[in-house]
Design an enzyme around this catalytic site. Structure first.
Site, mmCIF file in Angstrom:
data_model
loop_
_atom_site.group_PDB
_atom_site.id
_atom_site.type_symbol
_atom_site.label_atom_id
_atom_site.label_comp_id
_atom_site.label_asym_id
_atom_site.label_seq_id
_atom_site.Cartn_x
_atom_site.Cartn_y
_atom_site.Cartn_z
ATOM 1 N N GLU A 183 -3.147 5.394 -4.709
ATOM 2 C CA GLU A 183 -4.615 5.246 -4.715
ATOM 3 C C GLU A 183 -5.141 4.472 -3.513
ATOM 4 O O GLU A 183 -6.298 4.615 -3.139
ATOM 5 C CB GLU A 183 -5.085 4.598 -6.027
ATOM 6 C CG GLU A 183 -4.742 3.125 -6.229
ATOM 7 C CD GLU A 183 -3.380 2.882 -6.883
ATOM 8 O OE1 GLU A 183 -2.505 3.771 -6.785
ATOM 9 O OE2 GLU A 183 -3.184 1.802 -7.470
ATOM 10 N N HIS B 53 1.662 2.837 -4.921
ATOM 11 C CA HIS B 53 0.244 2.968 -5.282
ATOM 12 C C HIS B 53 -0.439 3.971 -4.348
ATOM 13 O O HIS B 53 -1.052 3.563 -3.360
ATOM 14 C CB HIS B 53 -0.462 1.612 -5.141
ATOM 15 C CG HIS B 53 -0.110 0.628 -6.196
ATOM 16 N ND1 HIS B 53 -0.765 0.567 -7.403
ATOM 17 C CD2 HIS B 53 0.807 -0.354 -6.226
ATOM 18 C CE1 HIS B 53 -0.262 -0.414 -8.132
ATOM 19 N NE2 HIS B 53 0.699 -0.999 -7.442
ATOM 20 N N CYS C 221 2.701 2.993 -10.404
ATOM 21 C CA CYS C 221 3.423 1.719 -10.440
ATOM 22 C C CYS C 221 3.861 1.388 -11.871
ATOM 23 O O CYS C 221 4.807 1.981 -12.356
ATOM 24 C CB CYS C 221 2.586 0.610 -9.821
ATOM 25 S SG CYS C 221 3.614 -0.739 -9.248
HETATM 26 N N1 GLN Z 1 4.388 -5.352 -13.458
HETATM 27 C C1 GLN Z 1 5.136 -4.367 -12.758
HETATM 28 C C2 GLN Z 1 6.012 -4.973 -11.681
HETATM 29 O O1 GLN Z 1 5.809 -6.073 -11.269
HETATM 30 C C3 GLN Z 1 4.220 -3.311 -12.169
HETATM 31 C C4 GLN Z 1 3.291 -3.831 -11.119
HETATM 32 C C5 GLN Z 1 2.172 -2.892 -10.795
HETATM 33 O O2 GLN Z 1 1.858 -1.983 -11.554
HETATM 34 N N2 GLN Z 1 1.518 -3.125 -9.693
HETATM 35 O O3 GLN Z 1 6.932 -4.349 -11.214
#
Ligand code: GLN
Length: 537
Positions: free
Chosen positions: A512, A510, A384
């Site tokens: 994970e 994600h 992410c």
């Molecule tokens: N802050 C980033 C976004 O909002 C990444 C979010 C995250 O890593 N879950 O896109």
């Protein structure tokens, strides 16, 4: 099974006793006895969900397929069982009160005075029964967050007390997880906190039938007898749950040795064959006797707190299981890299991982970490924010786009390679407004990810607002960034990779959240394999 059964798991004395792990492990055992199990968590706080809560206070926000932002215990439930979890499995008092107040405004209560009993408690009971009905489960294991004695938990305890009464013998079971501390100076194990916590529950009208005693020392016979006597349970119902040696995946086996599942089945009038646990035994054996060892640096902002990247650490561990290796995750504070440079903290690591995150702090340190991994050909996995950071680093240092950034961190960046989509620009409310939950991704032929997944189309979970800026696709691709995955309509970039690098994979989603010890996620399997290769070389 005709009627669903309900198991309630409460906690006493202190928090962080591993109630969630205990509930999940019982889920493993019952599932392996052939039952359909669902798990749910009841959090007594007033937030509608943990989505807006600070990871320092609350730990990771775990995301489900349907986009629900939930407590990290739901992660344990998914890793330990095959129970299909959704929004309904994660309930907070905030949601309950919100629903009750909405009903009141609609006039549903026909002029009654709206009260905690019965209106709030009825809503709680309705939600629990709804999970059993909709998910067609044999058993619902419902974990109650917080500690017995908390004021905000009282309505929930009252609701489950009523359920116990309504369903009668064999319908419900109350398990209390408690602490049996060892007092070093006295050289003794103490049962009083447990006695008092059970007394507190009995005051409310709940008599737990099983006590799970968390303890660092073995609980001897005379201590068990004493707990049984004072707490009104059978001696066999005093279950010892010791601190684990190697991994949390030992817990189901530990509880099985204590015959906890046998007892549960007896209480709930269920005749079932013993739990088949060979797969779990194999997992634990691999963790206890790994063939190899490897170190991976996780570069983040919430490094001091084990719970903040829970699923990431677990998925890395699963990647180790898949490779018959134990992985040591070395937690590196991104701000330390800003101070000392990346090499000082990452030298000696066979892999570098940048997990998800929000906010400015430590961002430049993370960018340096990616640069280090790219230039030194250290396997890199970005999750992410870790993908957004990789894109920024590549734009700046390979494509020469000076000042490239995400508009999250620099709204005036001359090269906003990560930015907000039009539909996100007008969002004002913070809760549940990100891109959330499972979405399909198409993987390009010939990429590392495609090889690892062994599939062209995969489903992965999201939780972010910002996206890869399509205006830069051509330029970055021409510079050598591989756009390895997109949404099915091709509109959004979901995965980037690098060629001429042993392993460089970064996903906007994600992965994970979908890894289990018995089904390690392909990207983590590949990442750990690459790290092992690097170590050998
Ligand atoms: N802050 C980033 C976004 O909002 C990444 C979010 C995250 O890593 N879950 O896109």
């Amino acid at each position: 099974m005709s009627h669903p059964k309900y198991i309630f798991v409460t906690g006493g004395v202190v928090s962080s006793l591993g109630k969630g792990l205990t509930a999940a492990s019982l889920g493993t055992l019952l599932e392996n006895r052939g039952l359909r199990v669902s798990l749910m968590k009841f959090d007594p706080y007033l937030n509608v969900d943990p989505g807006t809560m600070n990871p320092f206070q609350h730990g990771e926000v775990y995301v489900l397929d349907d986009g629900a932002e939930t407590d990290l215990d739901l992660g344990h439930y998914e890793r330990f069982t095959d129970s299909k979890l959704g929004r309904a499995n994660s309930v907070t008092s905030g949601q309950i009160y919100q629903a009750v107040l909405e009903n009141e405004r609609k006039g549903d209560y026909l002029g009654q005075t709206v009260q905690v009993i019965p209106h709030v408690t009825n809503e709680i009971k309705r939600r629990i029964k709804e999970v059993a009905k909709r998910q067609q489960t044999d058993v619902v294991i419902c974990e109650i967050g917080g500690t017995t004695g908390d004021i905000e938990g009282l309505p929930v305890l009252e609701a489950i007390r009523q359920m116990g009464h309504e369903m009668g013998p064999g319908g419900t079971l109350f398990i209390h997880v408690t602490l049996v501390p060892y007092i070093r100076v006295a050289g003794e194990i103490k049962t009083k906190p447990t006695q008092q916590s059970v007394a507190k529950l009995r005051e409310i009208g709940i008599t737990p039938q099983i006590l799970v005693c968390r303890s660092e020392k073995p609980i001897e016979k005379h201590v068990r007898d004493k707990i049984a006597l004072f707490c009104n349970v059978a001696e066999e119902a005093v279950i010892e749950e010791r601190d684990v040696k190697t991994s949390i995946y030992e817990v189901p086996l530990m509880l099985q040795r204590e015959k906890m599942d046998e007892l549960v089945c007896r209480w709930l009038h269920m005749k079932l064959p013993p739990a088949k646990m060979s797969e779990w035994k194999r997992i634990v054996r691999r963790l206890e006797q790994p063939k190899q060892k490897v170190r991976i640096g996780v570069v983040g902002k919430y490094i001091g707190l084990q719970d903040a990247y829970k699923s990431v650490y677990e998925a890395v561990c699963h990647g180790g299981i898949a490779n018959n290796a134990s992985v040591e995750t070395v937690k590196v504070d991104a701000e330390d890299i800003e101070k000392d440079g990346a090499a000082k903290h990452l030298r000696g690591m066979s892999g570098v991982l940048v997990p998800g995150g929000f906010g400015n702090r430590g961002i430049e340190g993370k960018i340096e970490a990616v640069k280090y991994a790219r230039e030194n050909k250290v396997p890199y996995l970005g999750l992410c924010l870790g993908m957004q950071i990789a894109t920024i680093e590549f734009s700046r240092n390979v494509c020469g786009l000076k000042g490239a950034h995400s508009t999250e961190f620099d709204p005036k960046s001359p090269h906003p390679v990560i930015c907000l989509l039009e539909e996100q620009k007008h969002v004002k409310k913070m809760g549940a407004t990100m891109r959330l939950g499972a979405q399909w991704c198409r993987l390009a032929a010939g990429t590392t990810s495609r090889k690892l997944y062994g599939n062209e189309i995969v489903s992965e979970r999201h939780r972010h607002r910002y996206e890869f800026n399509n205006d830069y696709r051509e330029q970055l691709a021409a510079g050598g960034l591989v756009l390895a995955g997109t949404t099915l309509d091709g509109e959004l970039v979901e995965l980037v990779e690098l060629k001429n690098h042993p392993f460089f994979v970064a996903s906007q989603f994600h992965p994970e959240f979908k890894s289990k010890p018995h089904r390690p996620h392909p990207l983590f399997r590949g990442f750990v394999a690459a790290a092992l290769k690097r170590k050998q070389a």
